[in-house]
Design an enzyme around this catalytic site. Structure first.
Site, PDB file in Angstrom:
ATOM      1  CE1 TYR A 144      -3.005  -3.007   0.093  1.00 23.46           C
ATOM      2  CE2 TYR A 144      -3.820  -2.283   2.210  1.00 23.46           C
ATOM      3  CZ  TYR A 144      -3.864  -3.152   1.146  1.00 23.46           C
ATOM      4  OH  TYR A 144      -4.795  -4.158   1.129  1.00 23.46           O
ATOM      5  CG  ASP A 228      -2.250 -20.063  -0.113  1.00 26.69           C
ATOM      6  OD1 ASP A 228      -1.458 -19.914   0.840  1.00 26.69           O
ATOM      7  OD2 ASP A 228      -1.966 -20.744  -1.112  1.00 26.69           O
ATOM      8  CG  ASP A 256     -12.256  -6.452   5.795  1.00 28.33           C
ATOM      9  OD1 ASP A 256     -11.931  -5.896   6.864  1.00 28.33           O
ATOM     10  OD2 ASP A 256     -12.676  -5.828   4.799  1.00 28.33           O
TER      11      ASP A 256
END
Ligand code: NAD
Length: 366
Positions: A144, A228, A256
């Protein structure tokens, strides 16, 4: 009489609605515990754009600088979504705030009371005792923030976009230190999540975490997991984790997922701690609910204030060193919710109360 000086950045849509209730709870605690509250309100996000021309106005930044912590609501919504990406409230307010205060450690409790297992999309048989885990996300490095970050038109007319994932050992070490503290306050177990089978940054991440823990925290049982697999394991058996630590983007996604399996965003708080110490010698931090501005329910007085109230409790714990007061607020929220006072997001079709009544129930339990 101790004075708690902090900035209040309520933000947009439900932000101010739930912030009002969190401040009411804090005032109540202050009255009981003989504390003086010195909150200073400032515009941020869409409110900053509307009133000052930018999402993080200079005056707001000064207010934050003057305090020992920031109690943040949430920002953004349909009113501003046509702005260019770089001017969007979240990107133009939250990211610079994180950068400015070097808020590198995001601590998110993933807590689902056993009484609320119906709020989780997971089968109740998989989480008979609810969920109680903690995600520690690195917040100022990785994809980011890495440069170059740009979109260019190539000589052949094709368009190319680049984001850069970059980590320094020192950045990995300091987030590992935070994770060790969190693990030590719980079960001394830590899982580090990466993608070391593919990414260079993850190879450095894994090696650094392993070396740092071996050197500074041999008492911690450290495991490693690919991201994953972690995404699958969270959905299969979340309580196998106790504390997990991961880099910025993986943490964004996994936290999330954690929020979803924990039921409602309306219940989840977070703390972002910085490298800098406040005037009390404790970490300067930004405290905010996990959810966004919920424009779909804004203005109706039905938003769940618990995440904001619990974020205020985290502020007392980490930036003001008031563990007892924080725990008291957490217990009052738990008692209110498990006792049956619930906003629509956690009422499962049963009787739902509004934002204010939910906070009243918390206050009654204090
Ligand atoms: P959201 O989190 O606002 O809402 C998702 C769903 O959760 C909605 O159905 C909403 O009603 C519900 N919800 C969220 N908080 C709730 C609460 N306290 N009580 C009851 N229900 C609640 O996510 P979104 O709809 O994707 O985003 C809306 C806006 O919020 C967007 O502009 C987004 O950019 C912004 N956002 C801001 C932040 C932040 O400020 N940190 C974080 C996420 C999203």
């Amino acid at each position: 009489m101790p004075t708690l000086t902090f900035a209040v950045l309520a933000g947009d849509y439900i932000g101010p609605e739930v912030m009002e209730e969190a401040l009411r709870v804090l005032s109540h605690v202050a009255g009981q515990e003989n504390l003086t509250l010195a909150p200073t309100r400032a515009d941020v996000g869409g409110a900053g754009i509307d009133n000052h021309g930018k999402a993080l106005p200079d005056s707001t930044l000064r207010t934050c600088e003057a305090g020992d912590a920031i109690l943040f609501g949430s920002v953004g919504g349909p009113k501003w979504e046509k702005l260019p990406p770089a001017e969007q409230p979240e990107r133009a307010a939250l990211l610079p705030l994180r950068k400015h205060f070097t808020l590198f450690a995001n601590i998110r409790p993933g807590l689902l009371y056993p009484e609320l297992t119906d709020a989780s999309p997971l089968k109740a048989s998989r989480i008979p005792n609810g969920i109680d885990i903690v995600c520690i996300r690195e917040l100022t490095g990785g994809l980011y923030f890495g440069k170059p970050k740009e979109t260019t038109t190539l000589p052949d007319g094709d368009v190319q976009a680049v984001d850069t994932m970059v980590y320094k050992r020192s950045e990995i070490e300091r987030i590992t230190a935070t994770a060790i503290t969190a693990a030590r306050s719980r079960k001394n177990r830590l899982c580090s999540v990466d993608k070391a089978n593919v990414l260079e940054t993850s190879v450095l991440w894994r090696r650094t975490v392993a070396e740092y823990v071996a050197r500074h925290a041999p008492d911690i049982a450290l495991t490693h997991m690919y991201v994953d697999n972690a995404a699958m394991q969270l959905a299969r058996d979340p309580n196998q984790f106790d504390v997990f630590v991961t880099e910025n983007m993986f943490g964004d996604i996994l936290s999330d997922e954690m929020a979803v399996i924990c039921g409602s965003l309306g219940m989840l708080s977070s703390a972002s701690l910085g490298a800098r110490k406040n005037s009390l010698g404790l970490p300067f931090g930004l405290y905010e609910p996990a959810g966004g501005t919920a424009p779909d329910i804004a203005g109706k007085g039905v938003a769940n204030p618990c995440a904001q109230i619990l974020s205020a409790a985290l502020m007392l714990r980490y930036s003001f060193g008031m563990e007892k007061s924080a725990a008291r607020i957490e217990a009052a929220v738990r008692k209110a919710v498990t006792g049956g006072t619930r906003t629509g997001d956690i009422a499962f079709g049963g009787k739902a109360v509004g934002t204010r009544a939910m906070a009243d129930a918390v206050i009654a339990n204090l």
